[in-house]
Design a protein around this motif. Structure first.
Motif, short mmCIF file in Angstrom:
data_model
loop_
_atom_site.label_atom_id
_atom_site.label_comp_id
_atom_site.label_asym_id
_atom_site.label_seq_id
_atom_site.Cartn_x
_atom_site.Cartn_y
_atom_site.Cartn_z
N ASP A 1 0.71 -1.30 -0.10
CA ASP A 1 0.06 -0.37 0.12
C ASP A 1 1.01 1.15 -0.21
OD1 ASP A 1 -2.37 1.71 0.46
OD2 ASP A 1 -1.84 1.97 2.83
N LEU B 1 -0.38 -0.53 -4.63
CA LEU B 1 -1.59 -0.65 -5.31
C LEU B 1 -1.75 0.16 -4.05
CD1 LEU B 1 -3.62 -2.02 -6.47
CD2 LEU B 1 -3.46 -3.28 -4.51
N LYS C 1 -6.00 3.91 -8.68
CA LYS C 1 -7.54 3.19 -9.26
C LYS C 1 -8.32 3.77 -10.37
CE LYS C 1 -11.34 4.40 -6.55
NZ LYS C 1 -11.49 4.41 -5.08
N THR D 1 -12.43 1.33 -2.62
CA THR D 1 -11.68 1.58 -2.72
C THR D 1 -11.04 -0.20 -2.51
OG1 THR D 1 -10.61 3.46 -2.62
CG2 THR D 1 -9.40 1.56 -1.73
N LYS E 1 -9.20 -3.10 -5.25
CA LYS E 1 -8.60 -3.73 -4.68
C LYS E 1 -8.85 -5.64 -4.57
CE LYS E 1 -5.37 -0.47 -1.88
NZ LYS E 1 -4.51 -0.10 -0.31
N ASP F 1 -9.33 5.35 2.32
CA ASP F 1 -10.14 3.77 2.14
C ASP F 1 -10.48 3.82 2.73
OD1 ASP F 1 -7.63 3.42 0.52
OD2 ASP F 1 -6.10 2.13 2.04
#
Length: 529
Positions: A44, A127, A156, A169, A173, A493
């Motif tokens: 992350d 990511l 994204k 989010t 993922k 998030d």
């Protein structure tokens, strides 16, 4: 929410190939062949690899912090969707890029990325739920300047390579993880590094469910999944920079509404003033605290230490009083003359101006500095002290103060019916139809020295409420500054797509602590010192 598994496997046209997976990445590099990868390492970005600045809780009220993180509140998406905020980290992107954003990385995680890169059978992925179109180039510049190499950098997109929309989010993922594992079917392990407990749990549940399905209807077989909880390492922007960037974000929002009217309201930064005082500098605070004769039996955990101001008046200072003290920013010298303790709960020092004939204004009969309080004690009760223990002449010292306000900022809708004085109050019921000077005259009990004309104050200030940062004494952020965006703060998030947030009640934006009010006449100032 439909699972990533059903979304993918319900689509007949789904193809899990290296080429298809590469469309998730903003990099143009060729991905390794399927038979070359045995482990998948996914990192992350925000507060895992990079110490991302969050809204400063000493600058903004709790509801405003929630508002800044609410995508639908701003036409440009707010804190997590405006790349100027991330670009303002440190001394700005141009200068920080030259020194690779030194001091802003979680170095332990950065070292793990380098180890992943060196491992020949590992696929290394960055990511993040930040938008591809808004942050792709900036994040690529950041990781490149640090010398970090990834096989994939995935942000994204508006829709997935298979034209799927993302509910939030987490959904994005999960879809990515599904594509990653289904493409590299010979990988036996996936390791994910994540800072937020909520997402850590969500990922663990997702992988557990994925492996359960693989035992019932295998497409590639179970995989060993390890979600590593990384200690949050968030930071703060410089307060001046932060307010300027938020103001720019609001200006863009308001300009958009002027061109394209919508149901959203135009916004503005307002300030809540808790009190106006002669503010004391850091070095003098330390000297004053040494005067507090606190018994050894009283634990520091039961105390709040202050020694930071001489109260002029609670709430915004009326113009007439502000003129008497010389205006915002005016300097004045004081000398400590005595100390006292009230009810074994309040420790204070009495002071007098230097020279003794200087004119001043304070909210107490005798000008004083509250040094320390037991928890639950009220600062206003220091005004009840009548017996002071003189400080020996040889131990007395002088210190300088600056007239300023204890303020916190808030973002609210523009109100054309609201005047400058009314805008200083978050609680609409406190807004008065008459002006501040009339209100002060109605409540004021006069003490000696209160209504004197300005004497030995240096500098000249003007009572203009339009500058939200005036004399605000916030803790500074800057390089490596630590800070948590708590008090109801929501990160990227936690933000659902526009119109789909389940966290905020109808008619409100975000969540937060109930701050932003102000002490009313004679009320307890304990929370505001």
């Amino acid at each position: 929410m439909a699972s990533a598994y059903s979304a993918y496997h319900g689509a007949k046209s789904s193809q899990f190939t290296v080429t298809a997976l590469g469309r998730w990445s903003i990099l143009t590099k060729q991905l390794p062949a399927v038979d070359k990868v045995r482990v998948l390492h996914v990192y992350d970005f925000d507060n895992t690899l990079f110490r991302t600045p969050m809204p400063n809780p000493t600058l903004w009220t709790g509801p405003t912090i929630g508002l800044l993180a609410t995508q639908e509140a701003f036409s440009n998406g707010g804190w997590w969707h405006d790349n100027r905020i991330l670009a303002a980290t440190g001394e700005g992107a141009e200068k920080e890029e030259e020194r690779a954003w030194e001091g802003w990385w979680n170095e332990k995680v950065a070292d793990l990325v380098k180890l992943s890169t060196k491992q020949p059978d590992a696929l290394c992925v960055l990511l993040t739920g930040r938008s591809e179109h808004g942050f792709g180039e900036l994040i690529k510049r950041m990781v490149t300047s640090k010398g970090l190499e990834f096989d994939m950098v995935s942000l994204k997109p508006r829709v997935s390579p298979a034209n799927q929309s993302f509910q939030n989010t987490m959904h994005f993922k999960q879809l990515f993880f599904e594509a990653l594992m289904e493409t590299y079917q010979q990988a036996t392990e996936i390791k994910v590094y994540e800072d937020r407990p909520r997402h850590t749990k969500g990922f663990r549940d997702f992988f557990a469910e994925y492996n359960r399905r693989q035992t019932e209807a295998p497409t590639r077989g179970p995989i060993t999944a390890d979600v590593v909880q990384v200690v949050d390492s968030s930071t703060l922007l410089d307060p001046v920079v932060e307010v300027a960037e938020v103001q720019h974000m609001i200006n863009q929002h308001n300009t958009t509404l002027t061109k394209e009217p919508s149901s959203k309201s135009k916004l503005m930064i307002k300030k809540t003033v808790f009190f106006t005082s002669y503010m004391i500098g850091g070095d003098d605070i330390k000297k004053l605290l040494k005067l507090a004769k606190i018994p050894a039996s009283v634990s520091n955990n039961d105390l709040k230490f202050h020694a930071n101001n001489i109260l002029i008046c609670p709430r915004p200072c009326p113009t007439s009083i502000l003129e008497k003290v010389g205006g915002m920013g005016s300097k004045m010298l004081w000398e400590v003359t005595g100390t006292a303790c009230f009810d074994n709960s309040i420790w204070a020092a009495c002071v007098r101006p230097v020279p003794h004939t200087a004119k001043f204004h304070t909210d107490n009969p005798i000008p004083l500095v509250v040094l320390a309080l037991r928890k639950g004690a009220r600062p206003m009760d220091a005004g009840k002290i009548t017996a002071w223990q003189p400080v020996p002449v040889e131990e007395r010292f002088s210190f300088e103060t600056t007239v300023g306000e204890k303020v916190i900022l808030r973002i609210e809708a523009e109100d054309p019916k609201e005047d400058e004085y009314q805008s200083l109050f978050a609680n609409k019921s406190h807004k008065r139809k008459h002006n501040a000077d009339e209100e002060w005259a109605a409540r004021s009990v006069q003490y000696a020295g209160r209504n004197e004309s300005r004497g030995f104050h240096s500098g000249r200030g003007r009572n203009k409420g339009g500058n939200p940062g005036r004399s605000h004494r916030a803790s500074r952020g800057g390089r490596g500054g630590r800070g948590r965006g708590g008090h109801g703060y929501r990160s990227l998030d936690d933000v659902d797509p526009k119109g789909q947030s389940n966290d905020a009640p109808p008619g409100s934006f975000g969540r937060g602590r109930p701050m932003g009010g102000q002490p009313s006449n004679g009320s307890d100032l304990q929370s505001y010192y």
